[in-house]
Write a protein that holds these residues in place. Sequence first.
Motif, short mmCIF file in Angstrom:
data_model
loop_
_atom_site.label_atom_id
_atom_site.label_comp_id
_atom_site.label_asym_id
_atom_site.label_seq_id
_atom_site.Cartn_x
_atom_site.Cartn_y
_atom_site.Cartn_z
N MET A 185 -9.98 -8.49 -2.67
CA MET A 185 -9.53 -7.10 -2.69
C MET A 185 -10.61 -5.90 -2.79
O MET A 185 -10.56 -5.10 -2.21
N ALA A 188 -12.39 -5.41 0.36
CA ALA A 188 -11.68 -4.80 1.19
C ALA A 188 -11.41 -3.33 0.85
O ALA A 188 -11.79 -2.50 1.59
N VAL A 197 -10.82 5.41 3.87
CA VAL A 197 -9.33 5.04 3.48
C VAL A 197 -9.26 4.88 2.33
O VAL A 197 -10.02 3.99 1.52
N ALA A 201 -4.26 3.28 -0.78
CA ALA A 201 -3.63 3.45 0.63
C ALA A 201 -3.72 1.84 1.13
O ALA A 201 -2.68 1.36 1.56
N MET A 202 -4.61 1.46 1.20
CA MET A 202 -4.96 -0.11 1.30
C MET A 202 -4.12 -1.10 0.42
O MET A 202 -3.45 -1.85 0.97
N MET A 205 -0.39 -0.75 1.05
CA MET A 205 0.03 -1.55 2.26
C MET A 205 0.14 -3.08 1.94
O MET A 205 1.04 -3.87 2.53
N PHE A 206 -0.87 -3.44 1.72
CA PHE A 206 -1.25 -4.78 1.62
C PHE A 206 -0.20 -5.64 0.51
O PHE A 206 0.26 -6.83 0.77
N GLN A 208 2.60 -4.42 -0.14
CA GLN A 208 4.05 -4.49 0.28
C GLN A 208 4.38 -5.39 1.41
O GLN A 208 5.33 -5.65 1.72
N THR A 209 3.32 -5.98 2.05
CA THR A 209 3.36 -6.65 3.26
C THR A 209 2.60 -8.18 3.05
O THR A 209 3.42 -8.99 2.45
N LEU A 210 1.50 -8.22 3.55
CA LEU A 210 0.93 -9.49 3.73
C LEU A 210 0.71 -10.29 2.32
O LEU A 210 0.80 -11.23 2.35
N PHE A 211 0.34 -9.51 1.27
CA PHE A 211 0.09 -9.87 0.10
C PHE A 211 0.92 -9.38 -1.19
O PHE A 211 0.65 -8.87 -2.29
N ALA A 212 2.32 -9.59 -0.61
CA ALA A 212 3.29 -8.98 -1.93
C ALA A 212 3.68 -10.06 -2.85
O ALA A 212 4.77 -10.69 -3.00
N PHE A 216 -1.48 -10.33 -6.45
CA PHE A 216 -2.23 -9.08 -5.89
C PHE A 216 -1.65 -7.59 -6.45
O PHE A 216 -2.57 -6.82 -6.36
#
Lengths: 292, 292
Positions: A185, A188, A197, A201-202, A205-206, A208-212, A216
């Motif tokens: 993290m 990134a 960015v 913001a990053m 997103m992450f 809530q999605t790929l690393f929920a 994380f």
Amino acid sequence: MSEKIAFMGLGTLGTPIAANLIQDGHEVTVWNRTPGKAQSLLDQGASEADSPKDAVTPGGVIVSVLANDAAVKETVTKEVLEKLGEGGLHISMSTIAPATARRLAEMHEWYGVGYVAAPIFARPEAVTARIGNLCVSGEAKAKERARPIIAPSVKGFFDFGDEVGAANVVKLAGNFMIAASMEMMAEAFTMGEKSGVPRQAMYDMFTQTLFATPIFQGYGRMIHQNNYETVGFKLPLGLKDLNLVLEASSDVQVPMPLANLLRDRLLSAIAKGRDNLDWTALAQGVSDDAGL
Amino acid sequence: MSEKIAFMGLGTLGTPIAANLIQDGHEVTVWNRTPGKAQSLLDQGASEADSPKDAVTPGGVIVSVLANDAAVKETVTKEVLEKLGEGGLHISMSTIAPATARRLAEMHEWYGVGYVAAPIFARPEAVTARIGNLCVSGEAKAKERARPIIAPSVKGFFDFGDEVGAANVVKLAGNFMIAASMEMMAEAFTMGEKSGVPRQAMYDMFTQTLFATPIFQGYGRMIHQNNYETVGFKLPLGLKDLNLVLEASSDVQVPMPLANLLRDRLLSAIAKGRDNLDWTALAQGVSDDAGL
């Protein structure tokens, strides 16, 4: 069944575990190297002993949650094991080297005492909420007696078999994976930050999605905020664990370049005077390297 | 509103995206460099063009899902943009360098064509199920027209603002984090394996507890089985993406040691002849290094 438990180690993790055992109806005698940590547990019905040996009842149980390998060896001495004696059980919840667990188990056997490795994955509040995860390994009979004592404190109970070091290997692997999640993290978010960015913001997103997942989401929040003041797990303890990972992987000849990178991040954080921060502060090294 | 869409790039990801657009009532003309890939889409109502320029309608929309930066530049040429012309829009879903996206957007502007960066996180079956995640960036007006075209194909729609390279930065960061997840599992599982903890036992515990997400569950299954034959994303494409990560992070001066490690793992996998495997096969390098 109610057990006579000598509880050793009243750190941030030990204290809520001891509280659970009292709640569950066990007869708990606590001991801690630094005095003055037992009051809340005494209020809940525990007794306090002046020494590890005084805490122990023959044929009873020791539960230990100590800082490192040396502390376990200094606390659960031969004199303590001699008093605990035949039919006694030691549930060893500290994060220590698998090799240390194996040596301890041998020494315990000599005194007729069972040894169960039972490291736990949980922040203190997760212990209280009884939602953590426990890894156990050791001889079947010892595990059978240990299970009703410790399983009620967690949600997930995972048995890694008879080889006593196995649970410690898994615990070290898990702490390594948590630290690796921080590094990924940090790299990134920092690439994002310098590319325009926002870190948040990053993160949003992450996580809530790929690393929920809580790993994380929780550590990631500290990393996107670059704020490591809320200490759940002190940075030097993280370094201790990464050193144990590298020791254990050296023993079995598995090169772990990512573990090396993480160890060096933690070492560098201490060199920079960050030893009072949470271990998530390893992420700050990525920002340092990027001139931020 | 139904749009006239020139769809370019019928790879494993492009084909299901084009199918969604047809289903959603758009007038879709497909083009692919290698012929013979369009039949299923023609059956669903698409037309096929012989060249990118033939696929385009003045004032209409291009959706491109191409393999790399060079393919985008070779496909969406000045002649194509000239025909698309004032009021046209290009929704660029390929994983490319942020710097390339910025150069493309400038070139598009010259022809009065809007450019939206819209990389997607989804395996092909997730596109069909419309459960993937999309990152967009670019000029507000262009995004406004793009949204009703692409948002119905995903579950999560994340807008990273006006700076056109931003969504590409996020996409690269995400692919980096996925590859990092592979490396951490490979190191952990291999340490376990050589210490007597079966790879699957560690996989089962971590993907039910601390790392209970499809990324760890799906890639982790391949890694604990050491079987990388089912190709969702070819290894050389993974190398391309890690090279883009390092290029983008070099541009903004952010050292990323973990990204370097992953790039070298992928490079080594290709050196060992593994270019036909899934990119998860980077994990095999950890086993190689451990003499397995």
